[in-house]
Design an enzyme around this catalytic site. Structure first.
Site: not given
Length: 501
Positions: A186, A216, A218, A222, A260, A294, A395
């Site tokens: 995905k 698509g 999440g 997902g 991650e 990141c 972040e």
């Protein structure tokens, strides 16, 4: 590099609409709805993708499950040849894929050409060579032989982000295929044009069902993917908030995961550092991929003895960064990848002032009228930052660096580690003992000494704390795509006599 990247854009033939790749065929979505992929530098629609749902996921997982028996029994030579051919094709059309990456993500073409594509190619080459290295072991006993087999897991669900889509795709599917697994991928619904075009080209060499792609949102794709009972492994790169849901979903079927996640990395400059080289690294850490990385060293710790000189040079360096059309080879800072990301960055720029930080450079949208239609942010430095401010802990994922001053190493290390993240870090010093000491003390998965973003092949990459678990970009990840089976062959003849009277 081609001198006419616009010609590549106009002649490439981007499709108006992309389907899902399921069982080797491009098919429409069950919902009939689509999502627009935009150019963040102009706001223009590039193409439309399927807004997938659980029905699409079900078909994709079924295709991957059906393909698994044959693929898991394929030879190392077959898997190696496939991965090398993928690398070869990426090299042959490197400029075209780089243009697609830049068009949909907004990153400068120089980064797509010289960072994203070479590293994506490198993942396929690295794991092509690993196919032959997957083997078990034997253990000898006086009365038995022990055999440990390494076997693929089955159907792997892989969810990748929008910041470096081709590279994220490569670091997920290359080890999965090398180990004999099948995949349902995905990609991000906002940035996936280069990934879809990649699979358009590779469809003729990928055995049907070995890799399937469902696009698509999440919430619709997902969740259905991670909770599917036939999925045997989940690999996710993205935010901590989404990871919490992924972990919860995967727990329903006790599915192993590699995650991650985010980072808020400390970039530590000591008093004896090579200041000019460290300024270059701090500049790169701020603007590479528009700060949407990141690993970015977004928490800059400057020793007070060199702080003033460093900051002046740092501000000058950022002031000379060329921001503009991402397809212009001279551009060094492009457009943020989406409206949502732009709004997030702007909210942090405002928050920094509210928290009491000082704008030392930038701090707003680009003032260039020619960039008004796009998502362009000035490279930004905040000084007078306390470690408990949200801009020092959360972040931002933009071209924003916060600065903290330090004098005492132990006190500074306490602040550097006082974060929920632990993905990367950097240290600049000419003192070898200090470099090792700080590197060992940093609670983070990667530490770069005297050059930030010094990425090397087959070095494990992953995080401590809320930056996730598991390691990628190296052969170590193969441990996460295989499972071990112990077989014990008895050599003694006859019965043991345990129950003899």
């Amino acid at each position: 590099m081609s001198t006419n990247l616009r010609a590549i854009e106009s002649n490439y033939g981007i499709r108006d609409e992309y389907g899902h790749l399921i069982g080797g065929e491009w098919v429409g979505g069950a919902s009939g709805k689509t999502i627009a992929l935009l150019n963040p530098a102009t706001g223009e629609t590039l193409a439309r993708i399927q807004a997938g749902n659980a029905a699409d996921v079900g078909r994709a997982v079924a295709a991957a499950k059906a393909a698994f028996p044959a693929w898991s029994q394929s030879s190392a030579a077959e898997r190696q040849d496939l991965l090398y051919e993928i690398a070869r094709r990426l090299k042959a059309r490197l400029e075209e894929y780089a243009v697609l990456e830049t068009l949909n993500n907004g990153k400068p073409i120089r980064e797509s050409l010289y960072f994203d594509l070479p590293n994506a190619i490198g993942q396929f080459e690295l794991f092509a060579g690993a196919a032959y290295g997957l083997h078990g072991q034997t253990l000898d006993f006086p009365d038995a032989i022990g055999i440990v087999h390494r076997e693929p897991l089955g159907v792997c669900a892989q969810i990748i982000p929008w910041n470096v889509p081709l590279l994220m795709m490569a670091c997920k599917i290359a080890p999965a295929l090398a180990a004999g697994n099948t995949v349902v991928l995905k990609p991000a619904e906002t940035v996936c044009l280069s990934v879809l075009e990649f699979f358009v080209e590779m469809s003729d060499i990928l055995p049907p069902g070995v890799v399937n792609v469902v696009t698509g949102y999440g919430a619709d794709v997902g969740e259905a993917l991670v909770t599917h009972p036939d999925v045997r492994k989940v690999a996710f790169t993205g935010s901590v908030a989404t990871a919490r849901r992924v972990i919860q979903y995967a727990s329903a079927n006790i599915v192993p995961q590699t995650l991650e996640l985010g980072g808020k990395s400390a970039h530590i400059i000591c008093a004896d550092a090579d200041i000019d080289a460290a300024v270059e690294s701090a500049t790169m850490s701020t603007v590479l991929n528009k700060g949407e990385v990141c690993l970015a060293g977004s928490r800059l710790f400057l020793h007070e003895a060199i702080e003033e000189e460093f900051l002046e040079k740092f501000r000058d360096a950022l002031g000379n960064i060329r921001q503009g059309d991402p397809l212009d080879p001279a551009t060094q800072l492009g457009a943020q990848a989406s409206t949502m990301q732009m709004e997030k960055i702007e909210s942090y720029l405002a928050l920094a002032i509210e928290e009491g930080a000082t704008v030392f450079a930038g701090g707003a949208r680009s003032a260039d009228a020619g960039l008004a239609k796009g998502h362009f942010v000035q490279p930004t430095i905040f000084t007078k930052v306390a470690n408990d401010m949200r801009i020092a802990q959360e972040e931002i994922f933009g071209p924003v660096t916060t600065v903290q001053s330090w004098r005492d190493e132990d006190e500074m290390m306490a602040r550097a580690n006082d974060t929920s993240f632990g993905l990367a870090g950097g240290v600049w010093t000419r003192d070898l003992a200090r470099a090792h000491r700080i590197a060992r003390k940093l609670e983070t998965g990667t530490v770069w000494i005297n050059r930030y973003y010094n990425l090397k092949p087959n070095m494990p990459l992953g995080g401590y704390k809320q930056s996730g678990f598991g390691r990628e970009f190296s052969h170590e990840v193969l441990n996460h795509y295989t499972q071990t089976k112990s077989v014990i062959v008895n050599l003694d003849e006859g019965k043991l006599g345990m129950f003899d009277q």
